[in-house]
Design an enzyme around this catalytic site. Structure first.
Site, short mmCIF file in Angstrom:
data_model
loop_
_atom_site.label_atom_id
_atom_site.label_comp_id
_atom_site.label_asym_id
_atom_site.label_seq_id
_atom_site.Cartn_x
_atom_site.Cartn_y
_atom_site.Cartn_z
N GLY A 19 43.79 37.34 47.63
CA GLY A 19 42.61 37.80 48.50
C GLY A 19 41.38 37.50 47.92
O GLY A 19 40.68 37.55 47.10
N ARG B 178 48.59 32.50 48.47
CA ARG B 178 49.65 33.41 47.75
C ARG B 178 50.91 32.57 47.68
O ARG B 178 51.06 32.07 48.59
CB ARG B 178 49.74 34.92 48.23
CG ARG B 178 48.59 35.55 48.11
CD ARG B 178 48.86 36.98 48.72
NE ARG B 178 47.59 37.95 48.32
CZ ARG B 178 46.77 38.64 49.23
NH1 ARG B 178 47.26 38.56 50.64
NH2 ARG B 178 45.90 39.34 48.77
N ASP C 95 45.00 40.88 40.27
CA ASP C 95 46.31 41.22 38.93
C ASP C 95 47.17 40.18 39.29
O ASP C 95 47.93 39.64 38.70
CB ASP C 95 46.69 42.49 38.90
CG ASP C 95 47.06 43.21 40.23
OD1 ASP C 95 47.03 42.59 41.10
OD2 ASP C 95 47.48 44.42 39.99
N THR D 288 38.20 40.60 43.35
CA THR D 288 38.94 41.38 44.24
C THR D 288 37.93 42.42 44.69
O THR D 288 37.38 43.18 43.88
CB THR D 288 40.25 41.88 43.81
OG1 THR D 288 40.74 42.81 44.83
CG2 THR D 288 40.31 42.62 42.37
N ASP E 44 39.02 45.29 45.62
CA ASP E 44 39.63 46.66 45.27
C ASP E 44 39.20 47.35 44.19
O ASP E 44 39.54 48.50 44.08
CB ASP E 44 41.09 46.19 45.34
CG ASP E 44 41.93 45.76 46.54
OD1 ASP E 44 41.24 45.71 47.51
OD2 ASP E 44 42.85 44.93 46.44
N ASP F 143 40.36 47.17 41.21
CA ASP F 143 41.49 47.94 40.74
C ASP F 143 41.88 47.35 39.49
O ASP F 143 43.37 47.41 39.10
CB ASP F 143 42.89 47.79 41.90
CG ASP F 143 43.20 46.35 42.14
OD1 ASP F 143 42.51 45.51 41.88
OD2 ASP F 143 44.02 46.30 42.82
N ARG G 229 44.01 48.46 48.88
CA ARG G 229 45.50 48.20 48.33
C ARG G 229 45.95 49.52 47.77
O ARG G 229 45.66 50.47 48.38
CB ARG G 229 45.78 47.16 47.41
CG ARG G 229 47.11 46.55 47.35
CD ARG G 229 47.28 45.43 46.30
NE ARG G 229 46.62 44.35 46.93
CZ ARG G 229 47.10 43.26 47.43
NH1 ARG G 229 48.40 43.49 48.17
NH2 ARG G 229 46.33 42.19 47.80
N ILE H 230 37.09 42.84 57.85
CA ILE H 230 35.52 42.67 57.90
C ILE H 230 34.96 42.98 56.43
O ILE H 230 33.92 42.44 55.99
CB ILE H 230 35.07 43.64 58.82
CG1 ILE H 230 33.34 43.29 58.99
CG2 ILE H 230 35.00 44.98 58.32
CD1 ILE H 230 32.59 44.12 60.12
#
Ligand code: F6P
Length: 319
Positions: free
Chosen positions: A11, A72, A103, A125, A127, A129, A171, A250
């Site tokens: 992403g 991906r 990751d 990312t 996220d 994470d 996620r 967004i």
């Protein structure tokens, strides 16, 4: 090393372009040739690789998305796909690769390193994470996008005396929801790492109503489940006029924040330094405002944790 390559994968995240720029400029500063790989690992296997010049990365530090595009790839997860990618890079004389992504992308970088091709991961990312770094590139920008959106939603929530459930990305991680919850003064934050029970969310809403509170904001991390379903349940249980907003993609777009541009510049440049020292199989990160690096394999085997003290604080401040 005299030739290295850079790709973006997974992403996209605001600040990826700033990281690409840093890689290209830092390498060229050291008289190293840099190749841009288009479309992530998919493009790597196909040999969609082009030499970058100083000007190739001009005027991109402020742009969201990634000029190298992202994809991906299923084929790249196979040994054959990975050997194909290595062959392509060898044809260009490329000796090291910088992978900007999350990751999933680092799993690929670890595989290539295992097969003798040195790779460095740069965490990009929204996220946040990834263990081994306090922040990932894109998180700060996405957070601010959410904060601005929720501020706007709050205006209409107040005018119409409504309850809003706002579903945010992340996620499986609750960082975006938690930080936004604190920054927006949300009544409840629901994250996968620590789901406040539905009963307690309802009880808090009812207490607020009894106190004369006119509107409420609930921020729900996508990792917990559907905001639409959650909103329906809230309305059924509380009989409050409830609306749901799913912020969606967004959150991935827009010009990167100053913080993300600086982070991307520091991490991209450090990635080049490591490759030039013949170090591969590492991920760069920032901890306590210091640029650090750690083993990609260790990162992949470590669970990301949200800051539970912040979660407690969000609850304490939303009584
Ligand atoms: O990893 C970034 C992210 O935006 C997640 O927050 C989200 O779950 C996912 O990607 C969405 O992926 P896609 O763009 O493939 O729908």
């Amino acid at each position: 090393m005299k030739k290295i390559a850079v790709l973006t994968s997974g992403g996209d995240a605001p600040g990826m372009n700033a990281a690409v720029r840093a890689v290209v400029r830092k390498a060229m500063y050291h008289d190293v040739e840099v190749y841009g790989v288009y479309n992530g690992y998919e493009g790597l296997m196909e040999g969609n690789i082009k030499k970058m010049e100083l000007g190739s990365v001009g005027d991109i530090i402020q742009r969201g998305g990634t000029i190298l595009y992202s994809a991906r790839s299923e084929e790249f997860k196979t040994d054959d796909g990975q050997y194909k990618a290595i062959e392509q890079m060898k044809e260009f004389g490329i000796e090291g690769l910088i992978v900007i992504g999350g990751d999933g992308s680092f799993r690929g970088a670890a595989k290539l390193t295992e097969k003798g091709f040195p790779c460095i991961g740069v965490p990009g990312t929204i996220d946040n994470d990834i263990p081994g770094t306090d922040y990932t590139i894109g998180f700060d920008t996405a957070l601010n996008t959410i904060v601005n959106a929720v501020d706007k939603i709050r205006d209409t929530a107040t005018s119409h005396e409504r309850t809003y459930v706002i579903e945010v990305m992340g996620r499986d991680a609750g960082d975006l929801a938690l930080w936004a919850g604190l920054a927006n003064g949300a009544e409840s934050v629901i994250i996968p790492e620590q789901t406040e029970s539905f009963e307690s969310v309802v009880a808090k809403l009812k207490r607020g109503q009894e106190r004369g509170k006119k509107h409420s904001i609930i921020i729900l991390a996508e990792g917990v489940g559907s905001g639409v379903e959650y909103g329906k349940k809230i309305e059924e249980e509380t009989k409050m006029d409830t609306r749901v907003t799913v912020l969606g993609h967004i959150q991935r777009g827009g010009s990167p924040s100053g913080y993300d541009r600086v982070l991307a510049s520091r991490l991209g440049a450090k990635g080049v330094d490591l490759l030039l020292e013949n170090i591969g199989g590492k991920m760069v990160g920032v901890e306590n405002n210091m640029v650090v690096y750690s083993d990609i394999l260790e990162i992949l085997n470590t669970k990301h944790n949200v800051n539970m003290n912040m979660y407690k604080l969000a609850n304490q401040l939303s009584i």
